[in-house]
Design a protein around this motif. Sequence first.
Motif, short mmCIF file in Angstrom:
data_model
loop_
_atom_site.label_atom_id
_atom_site.label_comp_id
_atom_site.label_asym_id
_atom_site.label_seq_id
_atom_site.Cartn_x
_atom_site.Cartn_y
_atom_site.Cartn_z
N THR A 152 0.86 -1.16 0.00
CA THR A 152 0.00 0.00 0.00
C THR A 152 0.90 1.22 0.00
O THR A 152 1.85 1.27 0.78
CB THR A 152 -0.88 0.02 1.26
N TRP A 162 -0.97 6.58 1.91
CA TRP A 162 -2.39 6.24 1.92
C TRP A 162 -2.83 5.77 3.30
O TRP A 162 -2.15 4.99 3.95
CB TRP A 162 -2.69 5.14 0.92
N ILE A 166 -5.65 3.53 5.00
CA ILE A 166 -6.66 2.53 4.68
C ILE A 166 -7.79 2.65 5.69
O ILE A 166 -7.57 2.64 6.90
CB ILE A 166 -6.06 1.11 4.69
N TYR A 209 -8.94 2.35 0.26
CA TYR A 209 -8.35 3.68 0.17
C TYR A 209 -9.37 4.55 -0.53
O TYR A 209 -10.06 4.11 -1.45
CB TYR A 209 -7.06 3.62 -0.64
N LEU A 261 -2.30 -2.48 -4.03
CA LEU A 261 -2.89 -1.18 -4.30
C LEU A 261 -1.86 -0.18 -4.84
O LEU A 261 -2.23 0.84 -5.40
CB LEU A 261 -3.55 -0.60 -3.04
N TYR A 315 -9.44 -3.41 -1.00
CA TYR A 315 -8.81 -4.72 -1.04
C TYR A 315 -9.92 -5.72 -1.29
O TYR A 315 -10.93 -5.74 -0.56
CB TYR A 315 -8.14 -5.05 0.29
N GLY A 354 -5.15 -7.89 1.78
CA GLY A 354 -4.97 -6.72 2.64
C GLY A 354 -5.75 -6.82 3.93
O GLY A 354 -5.75 -7.85 4.60
#
Length: 117
Positions: free
Chosen positions: A3, A7, A9, A22, A42, A63, A68
């Motif tokens: 990731t 970002w 999540i 995200y 991602l 995800y 994830g």
Amino acid sequence: MATPARWTIRQVSTDLLDIGYYEAGPEEGRPIILLHGADGDLERFAEVAPYLAARGFRVVAPYLRGHGTTTPLDKAAPASTQEVVLGQDVLDLMNALHIPEAVLGGFDLGGRAATAA
């Protein structure tokens, strides 16, 4: 399952999953949902997501099931990569985020999920 470091999540629950995703761009922007491939990475959207968000789109990159931070709420539920299941997961995510319609884009596993949705 990389990731991008910048970002954050978020998590949202549906009836079956706790989905990690995200999000960028204005909430009122036209939604675009980007769906990753079987690698669950991602990072592949690291260049396009900010570009789309800067142009006023609401970008959501979840995800998919089994990747994830997306986990089943019932830990005994079997994992599935069937297109129909993943497509329903995308629709359930849209409902959970109050997105009535969206542009779907994906590759590999994500492309099949988009087609099924």
